[in-house]
Enzyme design. Structure first.
Site, short mmCIF file in Angstrom:
data_model
loop_
_atom_site.label_atom_id
_atom_site.label_comp_id
_atom_site.label_asym_id
_atom_site.label_seq_id
_atom_site.Cartn_x
_atom_site.Cartn_y
_atom_site.Cartn_z
N ASN A 20 42.88 42.59 40.09
CA ASN A 20 41.53 42.78 40.14
C ASN A 20 41.27 44.48 39.89
O ASN A 20 41.64 45.31 40.57
CB ASN A 20 40.96 42.49 41.74
CG ASN A 20 39.48 42.96 41.97
OD1 ASN A 20 39.08 42.77 43.19
ND2 ASN A 20 38.61 42.98 41.08
N CYS A 82 34.67 45.83 48.87
CA CYS A 82 35.61 45.29 48.11
C CYS A 82 37.06 45.75 48.58
O CYS A 82 37.40 46.62 48.64
CB CYS A 82 35.42 46.05 46.67
SG CYS A 82 36.75 45.23 45.59
N GLY A 83 37.75 44.55 49.08
CA GLY A 83 38.98 44.71 49.69
C GLY A 83 40.15 45.25 48.79
O GLY A 83 40.79 46.49 49.19
N HIS A 176 30.44 35.33 51.66
CA HIS A 176 31.37 34.56 51.12
C HIS A 176 30.98 33.09 51.59
O HIS A 176 30.60 32.79 52.74
CB HIS A 176 32.77 34.66 51.55
CG HIS A 176 33.32 35.88 51.02
ND1 HIS A 176 34.05 36.10 49.77
CD2 HIS A 176 33.44 37.39 51.40
CE1 HIS A 176 34.25 37.43 49.51
NE2 HIS A 176 33.71 38.05 50.22
N ASN A 207 29.88 35.27 47.11
CA ASN A 207 31.01 35.15 46.51
C ASN A 207 31.47 33.49 46.73
O ASN A 207 31.72 33.25 47.84
CB ASN A 207 31.92 35.92 46.89
CG ASN A 207 31.61 37.45 46.67
OD1 ASN A 207 31.67 37.93 45.63
ND2 ASN A 207 31.00 37.98 47.70
N GLU A 225 33.05 35.74 41.74
CA GLU A 225 32.66 36.82 42.48
C GLU A 225 31.25 37.09 42.25
O GLU A 225 31.08 36.99 40.78
CB GLU A 225 33.38 38.07 42.48
CG GLU A 225 34.72 38.13 43.02
CD GLU A 225 35.45 39.59 43.21
OE1 GLU A 225 34.59 40.63 43.53
OE2 GLU A 225 36.37 39.49 42.74
N CYS A 234 40.42 38.71 44.69
CA CYS A 234 39.13 39.17 45.61
C CYS A 234 39.82 39.37 46.80
O CYS A 234 40.11 38.52 47.68
CB CYS A 234 38.19 38.23 45.42
SG CYS A 234 36.61 38.65 46.45
N THR A 236 38.15 40.60 49.88
CA THR A 236 37.30 40.15 50.75
C THR A 236 37.46 38.50 50.70
O THR A 236 37.35 37.78 51.75
CB THR A 236 36.09 40.54 50.93
OG1 THR A 236 35.33 40.43 49.55
CG2 THR A 236 35.78 42.08 51.05
N GLY A 237 37.36 38.06 49.56
CA GLY A 237 37.65 36.64 49.42
C GLY A 237 38.87 36.02 49.85
O GLY A 237 38.68 34.98 50.52
#
Length: 304
Positions: A20, A82-83, A176, A207, A225, A234, A236-237
């Site tokens: 990412n 955004c993790g 999400h 997402n 996303e 992703c 946070t995904g």
């Protein structure tokens, strides 16, 4: 000087977290006026630098934070969290000599998160508040069918050609919608993903996650996303998928999440959510934002 106007050269660093990828800008030591249009230009993979998101590091507004960290998707929209970007943010701060503090506290759009950088385990991020009610992801449930599943609630969202898509709703600062698939490699991410991401029932878009369960501690995941399309990973995904699986009674913490760009580890205990994974610097450079804008404007005349 050019035509009595100062040319704006911005120093940047290209980074990625499990594939990412990001353009990271230091807004502490240089003046950065990052508009949605400029974010789109920087993210453009043909006429700009190319990235899934643009990250801007600034001085904090909140007294308890060390820095302010802002995220702009490839479409120019500013988002909440955004993790993978958060991991790159803390690695950037340390590598650029902006701070030696470890852990760091970063101010994001929805609050303050804590990040810890280690040589062995990569970067660990305390991901903040997790919510599951439809209102938390701005989802309109009127007239839709819901099904209890463990501690979770599945919402059936009819889509063209796919009338029985069942979604878990998870808000980790950003929204999400997670579904389980038999084989993530063959999942229709490119067709169903955009339909879910921009579905009118999601007022702020969403997402869309596609999760394949391997065993009680391992999943494979693809995410379409919001504002960026499918990415190689992703953060946070990954968190949303792991939490959804745990709430359904199908997974146990910790969860190893295999993304197309690499593995992430998610732990969720006592409602505290952590994600750990890599943060890699690729190269650094300088971009003339004025010239980039001119080139992008010129290309509009080249379209058929």
């Amino acid at each position: 000087m050019r035509d009595n106007v100062t040319i704006m050269n911005w120093n940047f660093v290209k980074m990625h977290g499990a594939g990412n990828d990001f353009v990271v800008l230091d807004g502490v030591r240089q003046a950065i006026d990052l508009t949605p249009e400029r974010a789109r230009l920087l993210a453009d993979r043909h006429f700009g630098i190319g990235a899934d998101q643009i990250l801007l590091v600034e001085n904090p507004l909140h007294l308890e934070a060390d820095f302010r960290y802002r995220i702009f998707n490839a479409d120019g929209g500013e988002v909440e969290h955004c993790g993978n970007g958060a991991r790159c943010f803390v690695r950037f701060v340390h590598e650029q000599g902006l701070s030696r503090r470890n852990p760091l506290r970063a101010e994001i759009k929805t609050g303050i998160i804590t990040l810890h950088d280690t040589e062995i385990d990569g970067v660990s991020v305390e991901m903040g508040q997790t919510r599951f009610e439809p209102e938390a992801v701005a989802f309109d449930t009127e007239g839709l069918h819901s099904t209890p599943c463990g501690a979770d609630t599945l919402w059936t969202l009819p889509l063209p050609g796919h009338p029985d898509v069942q979604l878990s709703l998870v808000a980790i600062s950003n929204p999400h919608a997670v579904q389980i698939v038999d084989n993530v490699q063959n999942a229709p991410v490119g067709t169903i993903g955009p339909q879910i991401e921009s579905h009118p029932r999601f007022a702020q878009r969403v997402n869309a996650g596609f999760m394949q369960i391997i065993d009680r501690n391992t999943i494979r995941l693809r995410v379409y996303e919001r504002g960026a399309g499918e990415t190689l990973a992703c953060g946070t995904g990954a968190c949303a998928a792991a939490v959804a699986g745990i709430r359904r009674g199908l997974l146990d913490s910790p969860v190893l999440v295999h993304t197309r760009g690499g593995p992430l580890t998610i732990t969720w205990t006592n409602n505290t959510l952590h994600m750990s994974g890599p943060a890699t610097t690729v190269y650094s450079g300088q971009v003339n934002i004025d010239t980039l804008t001119e080139q992008y404007t010129t290309k509009d005349f080249l379209q058929p």
